[in-house]
Design a protein around this motif. Structure first.
Motif, short mmCIF file in Angstrom:
data_model
loop_
_atom_site.label_atom_id
_atom_site.label_comp_id
_atom_site.label_asym_id
_atom_site.label_seq_id
_atom_site.Cartn_x
_atom_site.Cartn_y
_atom_site.Cartn_z
N LYS A 49 0.84 -1.20 0.00
CA LYS A 49 0.00 0.00 0.00
C LYS A 49 0.87 1.26 0.00
O LYS A 49 0.67 2.17 -0.80
CB LYS A 49 -0.92 -0.02 1.22
N VAL A 50 1.86 1.29 0.90
CA VAL A 50 2.75 2.44 1.00
C VAL A 50 3.56 2.60 -0.29
O VAL A 50 3.69 3.71 -0.83
CB VAL A 50 3.69 2.29 2.22
N PHE A 51 4.10 1.49 -0.78
CA PHE A 51 4.96 1.54 -1.96
C PHE A 51 4.20 2.00 -3.20
O PHE A 51 4.67 2.86 -3.95
CB PHE A 51 5.59 0.17 -2.20
N PHE A 52 3.02 1.44 -3.43
CA PHE A 52 2.24 1.81 -4.61
C PHE A 52 1.78 3.26 -4.53
O PHE A 52 1.63 3.92 -5.56
CB PHE A 52 1.05 0.88 -4.80
N LYS A 53 1.58 3.77 -3.32
CA LYS A 53 1.22 5.18 -3.17
C LYS A 53 2.42 6.07 -3.53
O LYS A 53 2.27 7.12 -4.14
CB LYS A 53 0.75 5.46 -1.74
N GLN A 54 3.63 5.62 -3.15
CA GLN A 54 4.85 6.36 -3.47
C GLN A 54 5.17 6.32 -4.96
O GLN A 54 5.69 7.30 -5.50
CB GLN A 54 6.05 5.75 -2.72
N LEU A 55 4.93 5.20 -5.60
CA LEU A 55 5.29 5.01 -7.01
C LEU A 55 4.12 4.45 -7.82
O LEU A 55 4.12 3.28 -8.19
CB LEU A 55 6.49 4.06 -7.13
N PRO A 56 3.14 5.28 -8.11
CA PRO A 56 2.03 4.80 -8.94
C PRO A 56 2.51 4.55 -10.37
O PRO A 56 3.49 5.15 -10.82
CB PRO A 56 1.00 5.93 -8.87
N GLY A 57 1.82 3.68 -11.06
CA GLY A 57 2.16 3.39 -12.45
C GLY A 57 1.71 2.00 -12.85
O GLY A 57 0.92 1.35 -12.15
N ARG A 58 2.24 1.54 -13.98
CA ARG A 58 1.93 0.21 -14.50
C ARG A 58 3.01 -0.77 -14.02
O ARG A 58 4.20 -0.51 -14.18
CB ARG A 58 1.89 0.21 -16.03
N TYR A 59 2.57 -1.88 -13.43
CA TYR A 59 3.47 -2.84 -12.83
C TYR A 59 3.38 -4.22 -13.48
O TYR A 59 2.32 -4.61 -13.97
CB TYR A 59 3.14 -3.03 -11.34
N ALA A 60 4.49 -4.92 -13.41
CA ALA A 60 4.54 -6.35 -13.72
C ALA A 60 5.19 -7.02 -12.52
O ALA A 60 6.20 -6.54 -12.00
CB ALA A 60 5.37 -6.62 -14.97
N ILE A 61 4.58 -8.11 -12.08
CA ILE A 61 5.11 -8.89 -10.97
C ILE A 61 5.05 -10.35 -11.40
O ILE A 61 4.08 -10.77 -12.03
CB ILE A 61 4.29 -8.67 -9.68
#
Length: 162
Positions: free
Chosen positions: A107-119
């Protein structure tokens, strides 16, 4: 909870955490072996994380204690057609697992770095697959899943935007 970039002077700490991560991952990836001369699992491109633009290590901290890490790929190290970021590795030390801290870190990380992700996860790593599916469900993230074969392993990728 805070997520901070690991700096050059933190490399020795990151190296130790990576050893723990690779040890855990060796349960699902039979290619991972310890270095016979020092008895450690080693990440052969560790130095790159502190030298190359687009490879960024982060520490996950609670009350100034490091509880895990995130290794992020971007720019030339991401598949820019499909993702701004590849979340290469996500690790929470066993002592801190199953307490919601991994989900909170996301939650914290995605708020800091929004965008398109691949995991991605190795298909046999069902705990990791379940963790990520729970994260997507918790945050109402719609994702696209694709199976691929890499270096002899069946890999599951999830693509999403936050």
């Amino acid at each position: 909870m805070i997520i901070t970039k690991a700096e050059q002077n933190d490399k020795h700490i990151f190296r130790q955490l990576m050893t723990l991560f690779l040890h855990d991952l060796s349960e699902f990836n039979s290619d991972l072996e310890i270095n016979q001369s020092n008895g450690l699992f080693e990440f052969d491109v560790l130095d790159w994380l502190f030298e190359k633009e687009g490879l960024t290590p982060f520490f996950i901290r609670i009350d100034d204690k490091i509880i895990g890490f995130i290794l992020l790929q971007s720019g030339p190290f991401s598949n820019q057609e499909f993702a701004d970021y590849v979340l290469n590795s996500f690790f929470i030390m066993k002592k801190y697992r199953r307490q919601g801290l991994g989900r909170e870190a996301c939650k914290v990380f995605f708020k800091q770095l929004p965008g398109r992700y691949a995991i991605s996860q190795i298909k046999t790593n069902t705990p990791a697959i379940q963790f990520w599916k729970n994260v997507y469900k918790s945050f109402d993230i719609e994702y696209y899943e694709k199976e691929e074969r890499e270096e002899g392993h069946e890999i599951i990728y999830q693509y999403f935007k936050v």
